[in-house]
Design a protein around this motif. Structure first.
Motif, PDB file in Angstrom:
ATOM      1  N   LYS A 379       0.832  -1.208   0.000  1.00 48.48           N
ATOM      2  CA  LYS A 379       0.000   0.000   0.000  1.00 48.48           C
ATOM      3  C   LYS A 379       0.855   1.241   0.000  1.00 48.48           C
ATOM      4  O   LYS A 379       0.547   2.229  -0.667  1.00 48.48           O
ATOM      5  CB  LYS A 379      -0.924  -0.008   1.215  1.00 48.48           C
ATOM      6  N   ASN A 380       1.894   1.180   0.746  1.00 51.16           N
ATOM      7  CA  ASN A 380       2.757   2.358   0.782  1.00 51.16           C
ATOM      8  C   ASN A 380       3.459   2.572  -0.556  1.00 51.16           C
ATOM      9  O   ASN A 380       3.714   3.705  -0.956  1.00 51.16           O
ATOM     10  CB  ASN A 380       3.777   2.212   1.899  1.00 51.16           C
ATOM     11  N   LYS A 381       3.737   1.496  -1.223  1.00 52.43           N
ATOM     12  CA  LYS A 381       4.364   1.652  -2.537  1.00 52.43           C
ATOM     13  C   LYS A 381       3.417   2.380  -3.490  1.00 52.43           C
ATOM     14  O   LYS A 381       3.828   3.307  -4.203  1.00 52.43           O
ATOM     15  CB  LYS A 381       4.742   0.280  -3.102  1.00 52.43           C
ATOM     16  N   VAL A 382       2.195   1.947  -3.478  1.00 53.14           N
ATOM     17  CA  VAL A 382       1.209   2.635  -4.317  1.00 53.14           C
ATOM     18  C   VAL A 382       1.063   4.083  -3.876  1.00 53.14           C
ATOM     19  O   VAL A 382       0.989   5.007  -4.702  1.00 53.14           O
ATOM     20  CB  VAL A 382      -0.140   1.898  -4.255  1.00 53.14           C
ATOM     21  N   ALA A 383       1.037   4.273  -2.576  1.00 54.45           N
ATOM     22  CA  ALA A 383       0.910   5.642  -2.086  1.00 54.45           C
ATOM     23  C   ALA A 383       2.094   6.483  -2.516  1.00 54.45           C
ATOM     24  O   ALA A 383       1.943   7.647  -2.891  1.00 54.45           O
ATOM     25  CB  ALA A 383       0.779   5.631  -0.558  1.00 54.45           C
TER      26      ALA A 383
END
Length: 476
Positions: A379-383
DNA sequence: GAAACATGTCATAAT
DNA sequence: CGATTATGACATGTT
């Protein structure tokens, strides 16, 4: 202002403009009695050309009205906000709406007015200096010669005073819209950088090491997560695809792993550059909605080249940028721990469904920790991708705005110059007209007023007076 | 090898 | 309070 005037009677020029606020008064000093009567005590020389005089007077009245525009703002360019919301009337629009019948003299240099306006327009020397808009600027001083000298091309333009007035009125209106701040800000070119951080820092312990560690390294810090009920809800495994939040405009939720996914059933998005990278699993064709259970990482491993050779292959085949190769660090970790569901689900499922998914399997603490870390990192990567994309778009937008502001600044500068030129022309014209009117004046005895002895002054109400120069000086 | 760039990851704050 | 998101900073790989 007209303290020297002791007599003021309105002229009786046959001029419509005269009916307005502007009146020309014969004036004399305290010691001098030059009484002018409306009937003829102070009227244009009948021997001169009346029509020419009328026209000249018309223009004069128009310009005196113009002075009212100038009075309120002493610094029309330095302090007034200046926003043109529409293109300025081109120069050519200043054509004579009231064409002069007079043989147009060289507007300034041929005029005898300078003697009556000496020093009056010195401020025009520098258009960026204070353009004294006060009425006094027209009186008691000579500016015509200076004007003509300063503006050699001014006489080439014969703007219509009325249209010019209209134009200036428009411009004056446009001055009050608060663009000064924009111009002020434009002084700075907004050269700030993107704010992207490319700095480096002392190396930290890389979590990459954990990827090659034995699973026991994933012992959860909290001592392990709870047991999940082992009730397989197979039918739910794929239902979340449609319910995955897609609130982020830039988000390509499935691109993170789909392009090089363990699970070929995941559609490869065209935005994923890693599509061109050889993918050892790309040969698998599993209908996305068909399987009872998604292929597990163990399955992938089984179907791959297998074992360590498989891992060696993907660790060296990361031809893409960064860690976006066929198998990311977390993918390898999941592979090593035999996580039984795809990373895509780990990352993209809503929390409830994610927990439900976890409940379908019996995972040890290490696996649970890894799954949750994978979810968090995914999720953080997408964020992070969204954040960077937003940042770039902001940069693009700001650059676009900067370009627009620069263009606007140039436009304002052009309009400002044009306005100043028009103002200069007006002043030159005013000087000329004043001189023309002055030359027509006669006292009660029919004697012309000497330009050396008298000047024209105008009161706030628009009345124009003949003022002896010595009186004018005394008034100052 | 250095610099620029891209991407992932972590820490942290905000939501 | 936990999950999610946003973002700066850093690490690492690629060009």
């Amino acid at each position: 202002m007209c303290s020297a005037v002791n007599t003021s009677l309105p002229f009786s020029f046959s001029c419509e403009g005269l009916a307005n606020s502007s009146r020309l008064h014969g004036g004399a000093s305290m010691s001098t009695t030059h009484r002018f009567t409306a009937s003829g005590g102070f009227r244009p020389n009948p021997t001169s050309q009346p029509s020419e005089m009328d026209l000249a007077w018309q223009e004069l009245m128009a310009i005196t009205e113009l002075q009212e525009f100038e009075v309120p703002n002493e610094h029309p360019f330095s302090t007034a906000p200046y926003i043109p919301m529409e293109p300025m009337v081109p120069y050519g629009n200043f054509g004579m709406s009231h064409p002069l019948t007079e043989p147009t003299p060289p507007a300034c240099e041929a005029s005898p007015a300078p003697a009556a306006f000496e020093g009056g327009y010195s401020e025009v020397m520098n258009p960026y200096q204070r353009l004294n808009p006060n009425v006094e600027m027209h009186h008691g001083h000579s500016g015509g010669q200076a004007m003509s000298g300063l503006l050699p091309n001014a006489h080439c333009l014969q703007p219509s005073l009325m249209s010019l007035l209209d134009h200036m009125g428009m411009t004056s209106t446009n001055q009050g819209l608060g663009k000064e701040t924009v111009a002020g800000h434009l002084a700075d070119d907004m050269e700030s950088d993107s704010g992207l951080s490319l700095g480096s820092s002392p190396p930290l312990a890389s979590p990459e090491n954990a990827a090659h560690a034995v699973p026991t390294q994933y012992l959860p810090p909290d001592g392990g997560l709870n047991n999940y009920a082992e009730g397989p809800c197979i039918g739910d495994h794929y239902r979340m695809r449609a319910s995955i939040p897609n609130s982020m405009d830039y988000q390509h939720n499935f691109s993170s792993y789909s392009g090089h996914s363990y699970f070929p059933g995941v559609p490869n998005l065209p935005t994923t550059p890693q599509l061109q990278i050889p993918n050892p699993q790309s040969q698998q064709q599993i209908p996305p909605m068909k399987p009872l259970l998604p292929p597990t990482l163990s399955d992938i491993q089984m179907n791959s080249a297998g074992g360590s050779s498989f891992q060696n292959s993907f660790t060296k085949s990361r031809a893409g940028s960064g860690s976006s190769g066929p198998y990311s660090r977390d993918e390898r970790r999941a592979l090593a721990l035999k996580i039984p569901f795809p990373l895509e689900k780990i990352v993209n499922l809503p929390v409830d469904d994610f927990n439900e998914l976890l409940s379908q399997y019996t995972l040890n603490d290490t696996q649970l920790t890894l799954v949750r870390d994978i979810r968090r990192r995914g999720k953080n990567k997408v964020a992070a991708q969204n954040c960077r994309k937003r940042k770039l778009e902001n940069i693009v937008h700001l650059e676009s705005e900067l370009g627009q502001l620069r263009a606007q600044r140039e436009h304002l500068a052009r309009e400002r110059l044009e306005f100043q030129q028009n103002l200069t022309i007006l002043k030159c014209r005013l000087s000329d007209l004043y001189a023309k009117v002055f030359s027509q004046l006669r006292d009660e005895e029919g004697h012309p007023y000497s330009l050396e002895d008298y000047s024209l002054q105008q009161t706030n109400d628009g009345s124009v007076y003949l003022v002896p120069r010595n009186a004018a000086l005394e008034g100052e």
